[in-house]
Design a protein around this motif. Structure first.
Motif, PDB file in Angstrom:
ATOM      1  N   SER A 113       1.092  -1.604  -0.259  1.00 12.46           N
ATOM      2  CA  SER A 113       0.029  -0.251  -0.236  1.00 12.46           C
ATOM      3  C   SER A 113       0.877   1.049  -0.079  1.00 12.46           C
ATOM      4  O   SER A 113       0.093   2.253  -0.528  1.00 12.46           O
ATOM      5  CB  SER A 113      -0.576   0.360   1.040  1.00 12.46           C
ATOM      6  N   ARG A 114       2.305   1.157   0.462  1.00 19.42           N
ATOM      7  CA  ARG A 114       3.231   2.161   0.268  1.00 19.42           C
ATOM      8  C   ARG A 114       3.857   2.195  -0.740  1.00 19.42           C
ATOM      9  O   ARG A 114       4.912   2.944  -0.886  1.00 19.42           O
ATOM     10  CB  ARG A 114       3.755   2.366   1.619  1.00 19.42           C
ATOM     11  N   ASP A 115       4.381   1.456  -1.218  1.00 20.62           N
ATOM     12  CA  ASP A 115       4.911   1.095  -2.634  1.00 20.62           C
ATOM     13  C   ASP A 115       4.637   2.213  -3.994  1.00 20.62           C
ATOM     14  O   ASP A 115       3.824   1.679  -4.574  1.00 20.62           O
ATOM     15  CB  ASP A 115       4.537   0.170  -3.475  1.00 20.62           C
ATOM     16  N   LEU A 116       4.533   3.870  -3.884  1.00 18.42           N
ATOM     17  CA  LEU A 116       5.115   4.411  -4.649  1.00 18.42           C
ATOM     18  C   LEU A 116       5.575   4.133  -6.432  1.00 18.42           C
ATOM     19  O   LEU A 116       4.786   4.969  -7.154  1.00 18.42           O
ATOM     20  CB  LEU A 116       5.659   5.872  -4.199  1.00 18.42           C
ATOM     21  N   LYS A 117       6.480   3.393  -6.134  1.00 17.12           N
ATOM     22  CA  LYS A 117       7.515   3.030  -6.696  1.00 17.12           C
ATOM     23  C   LYS A 117       6.491   2.078  -8.305  1.00 17.12           C
ATOM     24  O   LYS A 117       7.173   1.683  -9.290  1.00 17.12           O
ATOM     25  CB  LYS A 117       9.142   2.663  -6.965  1.00 17.12           C
ATOM     26  N   GLY A 118       4.995   1.509  -7.407  1.00 10.86           N
ATOM     27  CA  GLY A 118       4.949  -0.159  -8.700  1.00 10.86           C
ATOM     28  C   GLY A 118       6.139  -0.708  -7.993  1.00 10.86           C
ATOM     29  O   GLY A 118       6.027  -1.971  -9.193  1.00 10.86           O
ATOM     30  N   LEU A 119       6.727  -0.919  -7.199  1.00  9.08           N
ATOM     31  CA  LEU A 119       7.813  -2.270  -7.360  1.00  9.08           C
ATOM     32  C   LEU A 119       6.931  -3.872  -6.999  1.00  9.08           C
ATOM     33  O   LEU A 119       7.802  -4.634  -7.629  1.00  9.08           O
ATOM     34  CB  LEU A 119       9.023  -1.992  -6.583  1.00  9.08           C
ATOM     35  N   TYR A 120       6.096  -3.791  -6.360  1.00  6.29           N
ATOM     36  CA  TYR A 120       5.427  -4.970  -5.524  1.00  6.29           C
ATOM     37  C   TYR A 120       4.176  -5.189  -6.892  1.00  6.29           C
ATOM     38  O   TYR A 120       4.499  -6.456  -7.184  1.00  6.29           O
ATOM     39  CB  TYR A 120       4.305  -4.233  -4.875  1.00  6.29           C
ATOM     40  N   LYS A 121       4.311  -4.106  -7.774  1.00 10.50           N
ATOM     41  CA  LYS A 121       2.823  -4.597  -8.493  1.00 10.50           C
ATOM     42  C   LYS A 121       4.101  -5.167  -9.476  1.00 10.50           C
ATOM     43  O   LYS A 121       3.424  -6.067 -10.197  1.00 10.50           O
ATOM     44  CB  LYS A 121       2.051  -3.634  -9.191  1.00 10.50           C
ATOM     45  N   ARG A 122       4.915  -4.571  -9.682  1.00  8.83           N
ATOM     46  CA  ARG A 122       6.008  -5.564 -10.804  1.00  8.83           C
ATOM     47  C   ARG A 122       6.147  -7.384 -10.852  1.00  8.83           C
ATOM     48  O   ARG A 122       6.493  -7.501 -11.216  1.00  8.83           O
ATOM     49  CB  ARG A 122       7.152  -4.560 -11.038  1.00  8.83           C
ATOM     50  N   ALA A 123       6.426  -6.941  -9.654  1.00  6.60           N
ATOM     51  CA  ALA A 123       6.895  -8.345  -8.725  1.00  6.60           C
ATOM     52  C   ALA A 123       5.590  -8.979  -9.037  1.00  6.60           C
ATOM     53  O   ALA A 123       6.175 -10.619  -9.425  1.00  6.60           O
ATOM     54  CB  ALA A 123       8.129  -8.388  -6.986  1.00  6.60           C
ATOM     55  N   ARG A 124       4.862  -9.346  -8.415  1.00  2.00           N
ATOM     56  CA  ARG A 124       3.540 -10.327  -9.018  1.00  2.00           C
ATOM     57  C   ARG A 124       3.620 -10.294 -10.478  1.00  2.00           C
ATOM     58  O   ARG A 124       3.114 -11.221 -10.499  1.00  2.00           O
ATOM     59  CB  ARG A 124       2.157  -9.211  -8.358  1.00  2.00           C
ATOM     60  N   ALA A 125       3.818  -9.310 -11.494  1.00  3.15           N
ATOM     61  CA  ALA A 125       3.111  -9.374 -12.281  1.00  3.15           C
ATOM     62  C   ALA A 125       4.808 -10.091 -13.329  1.00  3.15           C
ATOM     63  O   ALA A 125       4.448 -10.779 -14.522  1.00  3.15           O
ATOM     64  CB  ALA A 125       3.495  -8.006 -13.529  1.00  3.15           C
ATOM     65  N   GLY A 126       5.954 -10.890 -12.506  1.00  2.00           N
ATOM     66  CA  GLY A 126       7.090 -11.055 -12.982  1.00  2.00           C
ATOM     67  C   GLY A 126       7.731 -10.493 -13.367  1.00  2.00           C
ATOM     68  O   GLY A 126       9.082 -11.288 -13.868  1.00  2.00           O
ATOM     69  N   GLU A 127       7.921  -9.119 -13.882  1.00  2.00           N
ATOM     70  CA  GLU A 127       8.855  -8.257 -13.466  1.00  2.00           C
ATOM     71  C   GLU A 127      10.331  -8.808 -13.040  1.00  2.00           C
ATOM     72  O   GLU A 127      11.523  -7.949 -13.782  1.00  2.00           O
ATOM     73  CB  GLU A 127       8.566  -7.100 -14.238  1.00  2.00           C
ATOM     74  N   ILE A 128       9.824  -8.618 -12.074  1.00  4.20           N
ATOM     75  CA  ILE A 128      11.016  -8.600 -11.434  1.00  4.20           C
ATOM     76  C   ILE A 128      11.394  -9.655  -9.962  1.00  4.20           C
ATOM     77  O   ILE A 128      10.366 -10.717  -9.593  1.00  4.20           O
ATOM     78  CB  ILE A 128      10.954  -6.905  -9.963  1.00  4.20           C
ATOM     79  N   THR A 129      12.774 -10.289 -10.230  1.00  2.80           N
ATOM     80  CA  THR A 129      12.579 -11.752  -9.714  1.00  2.80           C
ATOM     81  C   THR A 129      13.148 -11.080  -8.370  1.00  2.80           C
ATOM     82  O   THR A 129      13.811 -10.360  -8.394  1.00  2.80           O
ATOM     83  CB  THR A 129      13.659 -12.719 -11.022  1.00  2.80           C
ATOM     84  N   ALA A 130      13.438 -12.496  -7.188  1.00  5.43           N
ATOM     85  CA  ALA A 130      14.177 -12.437  -5.827  1.00  5.43           C
ATOM     86  C   ALA A 130      13.429 -10.806  -5.256  1.00  5.43           C
ATOM     87  O   ALA A 130      14.371 -10.417  -4.846  1.00  5.43           O
ATOM     88  CB  ALA A 130      15.740 -12.788  -6.081  1.00  5.43           C
ATOM     89  N   PHE A 131      12.215 -11.083  -5.508  1.00  2.00           N
ATOM     90  CA  PHE A 131      11.626  -9.732  -5.021  1.00  2.00           C
ATOM     91  C   PHE A 131      11.154 -10.173  -3.250  1.00  2.00           C
ATOM     92  O   PHE A 131      10.282 -11.113  -2.751  1.00  2.00           O
ATOM     93  CB  PHE A 131      10.708  -8.579  -5.240  1.00  2.00           C
ATOM     94  N   THR A 132      11.228  -9.718  -2.194  1.00  8.97           N
ATOM     95  CA  THR A 132      11.407  -9.859  -0.956  1.00  8.97           C
ATOM     96  C   THR A 132      10.118  -9.823  -1.014  1.00  8.97           C
ATOM     97  O   THR A 132       9.224  -9.020  -0.566  1.00  8.97           O
ATOM     98  CB  THR A 132      11.988  -9.360   0.330  1.00  8.97           C
ATOM     99  N   GLY A 133       9.184 -11.057  -0.123  1.00  6.14           N
ATOM    100  CA  GLY A 133       7.989 -11.023   0.032  1.00  6.14           C
ATOM    101  C   GLY A 133       6.622 -11.431  -1.052  1.00  6.14           C
ATOM    102  O   GLY A 133       5.968 -11.748  -0.973  1.00  6.14           O
ATOM    103  N   ILE A 134       7.523 -11.599  -2.126  1.00  8.43           N
ATOM    104  CA  ILE A 134       7.245 -11.911  -3.543  1.00  8.43           C
ATOM    105  C   ILE A 134       7.422 -13.543  -4.394  1.00  8.43           C
ATOM    106  O   ILE A 134       6.585 -14.393  -3.392  1.00  8.43           O
ATOM    107  CB  ILE A 134       6.572 -10.849  -4.430  1.00  8.43           C
ATOM    108  N   SER A 135       8.720 -13.314  -4.649  1.00  6.37           N
ATOM    109  CA  SER A 135       9.355 -14.198  -5.146  1.00  6.37           C
ATOM    110  C   SER A 135      10.540 -14.928  -4.490  1.00  6.37           C
ATOM    111  O   SER A 135      10.967 -16.191  -4.552  1.00  6.37           O
ATOM    112  CB  SER A 135       9.678 -14.123  -6.755  1.00  6.37           C
ATOM    113  N   SER A 136      10.742 -14.416  -3.300  1.00  9.16           N
ATOM    114  CA  SER A 136      11.541 -14.643  -1.828  1.00  9.16           C
ATOM    115  C   SER A 136      10.500 -14.583  -0.564  1.00  9.16           C
ATOM    116  O   SER A 136      10.286 -13.580  -0.593  1.00  9.16           O
ATOM    117  CB  SER A 136      13.088 -13.612  -2.578  1.00  9.16           C
ATOM    118  N   PRO A 137      11.281 -15.919  -0.065  1.00 17.44           N
ATOM    119  CA  PRO A 137      11.177 -15.000   1.528  1.00 17.44           C
ATOM    120  C   PRO A 137      11.729 -14.473   2.092  1.00 17.44           C
ATOM    121  O   PRO A 137      12.950 -14.254   1.950  1.00 17.44           O
ATOM    122  CB  PRO A 137      11.284 -16.297   2.197  1.00 17.44           C
ATOM    123  N   TYR A 138      10.881 -13.745   2.819  1.00 16.25           N
ATOM    124  CA  TYR A 138      10.857 -12.756   4.007  1.00 16.25           C
ATOM    125  C   TYR A 138      11.353 -13.679   4.784  1.00 16.25           C
ATOM    126  O   TYR A 138      10.686 -14.511   5.729  1.00 16.25           O
ATOM    127  CB  TYR A 138       9.617 -12.432   4.583  1.00 16.25           C
TER     128      TYR A 138
END
Length: 66
Positions: A6-31
């Motif tokens: 909800s605080r992601d102003l750059k849209g990085l989480y959205k891109r990670a969920r779309a598979g555009e960013i790999t190894a993203f903490t909490g999405i494709s890489s564990p926290y």
């Protein structure tokens, strides 16, 4: 994770969920929470001012900030 997204102003989480960013903490890489955090700040519950005060208090107590 919801708060981070909800605080992601750059849209990085959205891109990670779309598979555009790999190894993203909490999405494709564990926290992995720290085993022994030196400071924990609940920014979902505390205001920005309260959160900053906690950080500053710790720095003063450890004689890092005068």
């Amino acid at each position: 994770l919801e708060v981070c997204e909800s605080r992601d102003l750059k849209g990085l989480y959205k891109r990670a969920r779309a598979g555009e960013i790999t190894a993203f903490t909490g999405i494709s890489s564990p926290y992995e929470p720290p085993e022994k955090a030196e400071l924990s700040v609940d920014t979902e519950r505390l205001t920005l001012e309260e959160s900053v005060a906690l950080v500053l208090q710790m720095l003063v107590e450890r004689d890092i900030l005068g």
